[in-house]
Scaffold this motif. Structure first.
Motif, PDB file in Angstrom:
ATOM      1  N   PRO A 177      -2.200  -4.423  26.439  1.00  0.00           N
ATOM      2  CA  PRO A 177      -2.764  -3.441  27.367  1.00  0.00           C
ATOM      3  C   PRO A 177      -2.548  -2.001  26.935  1.00  0.00           C
ATOM      4  O   PRO A 177      -3.359  -1.128  27.238  1.00  0.00           O
ATOM      5  CB  PRO A 177      -2.037  -3.744  28.683  1.00  0.00           C
ATOM      6  N   VAL A 178      -1.434  -1.729  26.265  1.00  0.00           N
ATOM      7  CA  VAL A 178      -1.101  -0.375  25.803  1.00  0.00           C
ATOM      8  C   VAL A 178      -0.392  -0.491  24.453  1.00  0.00           C
ATOM      9  O   VAL A 178       0.203  -1.534  24.136  1.00  0.00           O
ATOM     10  CB  VAL A 178      -0.190   0.371  26.809  1.00  0.00           C
ATOM     11  N   PRO A 179      -0.414   0.570  23.642  1.00  0.00           N
ATOM     12  CA  PRO A 179       0.229   0.506  22.328  1.00  0.00           C
ATOM     13  C   PRO A 179       1.733   0.294  22.378  1.00  0.00           C
ATOM     14  O   PRO A 179       2.334  -0.147  21.390  1.00  0.00           O
ATOM     15  CB  PRO A 179      -0.113   1.867  21.704  1.00  0.00           C
ATOM     16  N   THR A 180       2.359   0.613  23.508  1.00  0.00           N
ATOM     17  CA  THR A 180       3.810   0.471  23.616  1.00  0.00           C
ATOM     18  C   THR A 180       4.233  -0.934  24.059  1.00  0.00           C
ATOM     19  O   THR A 180       5.414  -1.180  24.270  1.00  0.00           O
ATOM     20  CB  THR A 180       4.370   1.495  24.620  1.00  0.00           C
ATOM     21  N   ALA A 181       3.265  -1.836  24.208  1.00  0.00           N
ATOM     22  CA  ALA A 181       3.569  -3.218  24.602  1.00  0.00           C
ATOM     23  C   ALA A 181       3.677  -4.104  23.366  1.00  0.00           C
ATOM     24  O   ALA A 181       3.301  -3.734  22.256  1.00  0.00           O
ATOM     25  CB  ALA A 181       2.492  -3.751  25.534  1.00  0.00           C
ATOM     26  N   THR A 182       4.195  -5.318  23.579  1.00  0.00           N
ATOM     27  CA  THR A 182       4.235  -6.330  22.534  1.00  0.00           C
ATOM     28  C   THR A 182       4.149  -7.696  23.200  1.00  0.00           C
ATOM     29  O   THR A 182       4.035  -7.798  24.421  1.00  0.00           O
ATOM     30  CB  THR A 182       5.505  -6.206  21.675  1.00  0.00           C
ATOM     31  N   SER A 183       4.193  -8.735  22.398  1.00  0.00           N
ATOM     32  CA  SER A 183       4.240 -10.101  22.918  1.00  0.00           C
ATOM     33  C   SER A 183       5.280 -10.868  22.124  1.00  0.00           C
ATOM     34  O   SER A 183       5.710 -10.441  21.041  1.00  0.00           O
ATOM     35  CB  SER A 183       2.870 -10.776  22.792  1.00  0.00           C
ATOM     36  N   VAL A 234      11.406  -5.714  23.525  1.00  0.00           N
ATOM     37  CA  VAL A 234      11.752  -6.347  22.257  1.00  0.00           C
ATOM     38  C   VAL A 234      11.292  -5.393  21.164  1.00  0.00           C
ATOM     39  O   VAL A 234      10.119  -5.012  21.132  1.00  0.00           O
ATOM     40  CB  VAL A 234      11.088  -7.724  22.084  1.00  0.00           C
ATOM     41  N   GLY A 235      12.217  -4.995  20.317  1.00  0.00           N
ATOM     42  CA  GLY A 235      11.858  -4.034  19.284  1.00  0.00           C
ATOM     43  C   GLY A 235      11.390  -2.708  19.833  1.00  0.00           C
ATOM     44  O   GLY A 235      10.567  -2.029  19.220  1.00  0.00           O
ATOM     45  N   GLY A 236      11.900  -2.329  20.999  1.00  0.00           N
ATOM     46  CA  GLY A 236      11.532  -1.063  21.618  1.00  0.00           C
ATOM     47  C   GLY A 236      10.207  -1.065  22.339  1.00  0.00           C
ATOM     48  O   GLY A 236       9.785  -0.038  22.879  1.00  0.00           O
ATOM     49  N   ARG A 237       9.514  -2.217  22.369  1.00  0.00           N
ATOM     50  CA  ARG A 237       8.209  -2.305  23.030  1.00  0.00           C
ATOM     51  C   ARG A 237       8.304  -3.270  24.212  1.00  0.00           C
ATOM     52  O   ARG A 237       9.062  -4.239  24.182  1.00  0.00           O
ATOM     53  CB  ARG A 237       7.146  -2.758  22.036  1.00  0.00           C
ATOM     54  N   LYS A 238       7.509  -3.025  25.228  1.00  0.00           N
ATOM     55  CA  LYS A 238       7.600  -3.791  26.473  1.00  0.00           C
ATOM     56  C   LYS A 238       6.965  -5.169  26.317  1.00  0.00           C
ATOM     57  O   LYS A 238       5.793  -5.288  25.972  1.00  0.00           O
ATOM     58  CB  LYS A 238       6.911  -3.028  27.603  1.00  0.00           C
ATOM     59  N   VAL A 239       7.751  -6.205  26.598  1.00  0.00           N
ATOM     60  CA  VAL A 239       7.256  -7.577  26.536  1.00  0.00           C
ATOM     61  C   VAL A 239       7.122  -8.196  27.925  1.00  0.00           C
ATOM     62  O   VAL A 239       6.388  -9.159  28.105  1.00  0.00           O
ATOM     63  CB  VAL A 239       8.157  -8.441  25.638  1.00  0.00           C
ATOM     64  N   ALA A 240       7.817  -7.625  28.904  1.00  0.00           N
ATOM     65  CA  ALA A 240       7.764  -8.174  30.266  1.00  0.00           C
ATOM     66  C   ALA A 240       8.025  -7.078  31.274  1.00  0.00           C
ATOM     67  O   ALA A 240       8.773  -6.126  31.010  1.00  0.00           O
ATOM     68  CB  ALA A 240       8.773  -9.304  30.447  1.00  0.00           C
TER      69      ALA A 240
END
Length: 280
Positions: free
Chosen positions: A172-178, A135-141
């Motif tokens: 967990p990492v800067p490239t993640a999101t929720s 989502v928005g280029g960041r990993k959500v799942a």
């Protein structure tokens, strides 16, 4: 009694009522045969794999409020604070499926998760090959499928870890999101879990009814794959690297990359993909 009012526990009775068949003949038309919820475990995938080894368990769902040894691809760990995420695994048996097509199940699961998030969370979810949900280029799942057995009936446990209410400090990492950070329309985990499991059942049943053919599934996957058209770096086994533009996902589920500097397209079955900035 839970203490974080912003992270209530899942409602097992309501989930079973919505998702589990009520009779031996499945008369309720619900998609799953069983759904269990545990407060804490090491890995829902590992637990279901152990159960499947000595039983005829099928269409079984296991959910954990917290798992401390969650697994991702390449044995990477995945841990989130209790009740901040969805940690769910599903055991599916697939009579008649060719062993060579087993790798499509995690990709199908990715399609299901994207569909569910677009529908109920109202976020612009997409897939990074093979099965990271962005989502928005960041990993959500993330999604991990593990084979339980190949004979006499191919059986796979597929797990989904979805970041729901994690704060920036908890990622967990800067490239993640929720979903919370992405401004989702809902972060109610019961609603999200029902949507994901229902959509997984829809996609899996459609694949089965199509005789496990991959053409339609591949088209659905391509339509949701943000990797296609992107400049990418693919880290390959043996410390090799491929730079180029992702042009397709073929009917074997491989990412097809046109290498920088020319040459024939390369179909990659296994590797870590990084999306690069578009070239001027």
């Amino acid at each position: 009694m839970y203490t974080d009012l912003n992270r209530p526990p899942l409602d097992l009775d309501a989930l079973r009522k919505a998702l589990v068949s009520s009779g031996p003949d499945g008369a309720s038309r619900a998609p799953y045969a069983s759904l269990d919820l545990v407060e804490e475990t090491g890995s829902t995938n590992a637990d279901l794999l152990a159960r499947a080894a000595d039983s005829d368990l099928d269409r079984a769902v296991l959910v954990a409020e917290f798992q401390d040894h969650g697994r991702g691809r390449h044995a990477r760990s995945w841990v989130a604070p209790p009740r901040s995420a969805l940690s769910v695994s599903v055991l599916l048996r697939m009579p008649g499926l060719e062993i060579s097509s087993l790798g499509w199940l995690p990709l199908l699961t990715g399609v299901a998760v994207v569909n569910a998030l677009r529908s109920v969370a109202e976020v612009d979810a997409s897939l990074k090959w093979p099965n990271d949900v962005l989502v928005g280029g960041r990993k959500v799942a993330g999604i991990l499928a593990e084979v339980s057995q190949t004979v006499p009936v191919p059986s796979v446990v597929v797990g989904v870890g979805l970041n729901v209410s994690l704060t920036e400090d908890e990622l967990p990492v800067p490239t993640a999101t929720s979903l919370a950070l992405a401004g989702a329309a809902t972060i109610d985990r019961d609603t999200l879990l029902r949507a994901v499991l229902r959509e997984l059942a829809v996609q899996w049943n459609a694949w089965r009814e199509d005789g496990w053919a991959t053409a339609g599934l591949a088209a659905d996957y391509r339509a949701r794959c943000a990797t296609i058209g992107q400049p990418v770096r693919v880290s390959l086994p043996g410390d090799r690297e491929l730079l180029g533009v992702a042009t397709d996902v073929d009917e074997q589920g491989r990412i097809v990359v046109l290498p920088d500097g020319g040459g024939e397209p390369v179909a990659v079955a296994a590797g870590d993909v990084t999306h690069l900035r578009p070239r001027d």
